[in-house]
Design an enzyme around this catalytic site. Structure first.
Site, PDB file in Angstrom:
ATOM      1  N   ASP A   1      17.823  50.806  26.415  1.00 11.31           N
ATOM      2  CA  ASP A   1      18.664  49.934  25.572  1.00 11.31           C
ATOM      3  C   ASP A   1      20.124  50.351  25.732  1.00 11.31           C
ATOM      4  O   ASP A   1      21.015  49.518  25.841  1.00 11.31           O
ATOM      5  CB  ASP A   1      18.273  50.033  24.087  1.00 11.31           C
ATOM      6  CG  ASP A   1      17.241  48.987  23.683  1.00 11.31           C
ATOM      7  OD1 ASP A   1      16.455  48.557  24.553  1.00 11.31           O
ATOM      8  OD2 ASP A   1      17.217  48.586  22.498  1.00 11.31           O
TER       9      ASP A   1
ATOM     10  N   ASP B   1      12.537  54.370  26.409  1.00 10.85           N
ATOM     11  CA  ASP B   1      12.784  53.198  25.559  1.00 10.85           C
ATOM     12  C   ASP B   1      14.222  53.218  25.055  1.00 10.85           C
ATOM     13  O   ASP B   1      14.959  52.237  25.161  1.00 10.85           O
ATOM     14  CB  ASP B   1      11.800  53.221  24.374  1.00 10.85           C
ATOM     15  CG  ASP B   1      12.033  52.062  23.425  1.00 10.85           C
ATOM     16  OD1 ASP B   1      12.212  50.930  23.905  1.00 10.85           O
ATOM     17  OD2 ASP B   1      12.036  52.285  22.189  1.00 10.85           O
TER      18      ASP B   1
HETATM   19  C1  IPM Z   1      10.529  47.800  25.119  1.00 12.47           C
HETATM   20  C2  IPM Z   1      10.336  47.396  23.685  1.00 12.47           C
HETATM   21  C3  IPM Z   1       8.925  47.777  23.250  1.00 12.47           C
HETATM   22  C4  IPM Z   1       8.791  49.284  23.388  1.00 12.47           C
HETATM   23  C5  IPM Z   1       8.544  47.318  21.824  1.00 12.47           C
HETATM   24  C6  IPM Z   1       8.662  45.812  21.673  1.00 12.47           C
HETATM   25  C7  IPM Z   1       7.179  47.780  21.423  1.00 12.47           C
HETATM   26  O1  IPM Z   1      11.310  47.972  22.870  1.00 12.47           O
HETATM   27  O2  IPM Z   1       9.769  47.323  25.978  1.00 12.47           O
HETATM   28  O3  IPM Z   1      11.447  48.578  25.384  1.00 12.47           O
HETATM   29  O4  IPM Z   1       9.160  50.027  22.475  1.00 12.47           O
HETATM   30  O5  IPM Z   1       8.311  49.722  24.431  1.00 12.47           O
HETATM   31 MG    MG Z   2      12.792  49.029  23.932  1.00 16.27          MG
END
Ligand code: IPM
Ligand code: MG
Length: 363
Positions: free
Chosen positions: A252, A248
């Protein structure tokens, strides 16, 4: 001519807008290539809580399980960001991932040539980056028990549990190795084995699975060091395989290589994708619901459009059509159209809807 059943879950915030743009592109594909995509619209996230009391109803989950694929926008609404909330929009997404058994989340990061000069990093660092993060999606901290908040005589406590079985690790490792085999044959397994027991097991199991893949060059990286490598030398990375939370966070970060969160698609699958074999899955952009950008025709729909292309490739095995969407996106960007998040001087600024129409006209 073929017929496919989709469930469409627009969700919250910018979700409905980016999904509408992607649906527009899919409609152009239907027409041009003579397919039928049945679209069953359902609720998920905050809007589902408002209308049904649940972030994902049993009925919606069962429709998703029966469909060939699910296309999802985003979930999340700040009004549920209060400690007293009993149910959260994110529960719908997590319930869907778990309920459909989608343990393998593929997040490709490809730096498009015309955007390489427009990121926050040096162009020579990002130009040519082409990597995929394989994120484990149904285990780890997100799902481990116990998971709760409670009050002790000395105050409040919260607990989450990081837990993995060897089977969970082995199956996601396999996805990583298989994907690497279809690419540049390099797999980076990311863990935190200097601190975490789950990571020590992770590394052991990945090494065991690697015996079946002598042709793949396996490398282990600690997650903090991988975070650094992603910025320092992202071109050296081919496939990354990692657990849920690390994946996760790293994706990002990786999205910044491509210029914006609005550029990264994802596919969540219940197995290893193989060319020409249909696999059911869920497709969503990696970004969130961006509530401050919602309902202004601002959001970049490219991540969702590219997610729809992944859907055509993996769940419908419509390879030519998937490529047509990807090429359409490239063309529109080459022609200088940009949404606000990737806008630079001299380019033509367009909204969500227009971006969808531009791509649709080029498939
Ligand atoms: C992602 C998002 C989700 C996650 C959230 C919205 C729960 O950040 O798909 O990366 O943490 O998996
Ligand atoms: Mg995410």
């Amino acid at each position: 001519m073929a017929q496919f059943k989709m469930v469409v879950l627009p969700g919250d915030g910018i979700g409905p807008e980016v999904v509408a743009a992607a649906v527009n592109v899919l409609k152009a594909i239907e027409k041009k290539y003579n397919h039928t995509f049945d679209m069953d619209y359902q609720l998920i996230g905050g809007i589902a809580i408002d209308k049904t009391g649940e972030a994902l109803t049993k009925d919606t989950l069962s429709r998703c399980k029966k469909a060939d694929a699910v296309l999802l926008g985003a979930v999340g609404d700040p009004k549920f960001d209060v400690p007293s909330a009993l149910v959260r929009p994110e529960d719908g997404l997590l319930g869907l991932r778990k309920g459909m058994g989608l343990y393998a989340n593929l997040r490709p990061v490809k730096v498009l040539p015309m955007l390489a000069d427009q990121t926050n990093l040096k162009p020579e660092v990002v130009r040519g980056v082409d990597l995929v993060v394989v994120r484990e999606l149904t285990g780890g901290l997100y799902f481990g028990r116990p998971k709760r908040r409670y009050t002790t005589s000395r105050g409040r406590r919260g607990v989450d549990t990081m837990s993995y079985s060897e089977q969970e690790i082995a199956r996601i490792a396999k996805v990583g190795f298989e994907l690497a085999r279809s690419r540049r044959k390099k797999l980076m397994s990311v863990d935190k084995q200097n601190v975490l027991e789950t990571s020590r097991l992770w590394r052991q199991v990945v090494i065991e699975v690697s015996k079946d893949y002598p042709d793949i060059e396996l490398e282990h990286q600690l997650v903090d060091s991988c975070a650094m490598r992603l910025i320092q030398n992202p071109k050296s990375i081919d496939v990354v395989v990692t657990e849920n939370t690390f994946g996760d966070i790293l994706t990002d970060e990786a999205s910044m290589l491509a210029g914006s969160m609005g550029m990264l698609p994802s596919a969540s699958l219940a197995g290893t994708p193989k060319e020409g074999v249909k696999i059911s899955g869920m497709y969503e952009p990696i970004h969130g619901s961006a509530p401050r950008r919602a309902n202004q025709n601002l959001a970049n729909p490219i991540a969702t459009i590219l997610s729809a292309a992944m859907m055509l490739r993996y769940s419908f095995t419509l390879l030519k059509e998937a490529k047509a969407i990807e090429d359409g996106v490239l063309k529109v960007l080459e022609e200088g159209y940009r949404t606000y998040d990737i806008m630079t001087e001299g380019m033509k600024k367009v909204g969500t809807k227009e971006m969808g129409e531009l791509v649709a006209a080029r498939v």
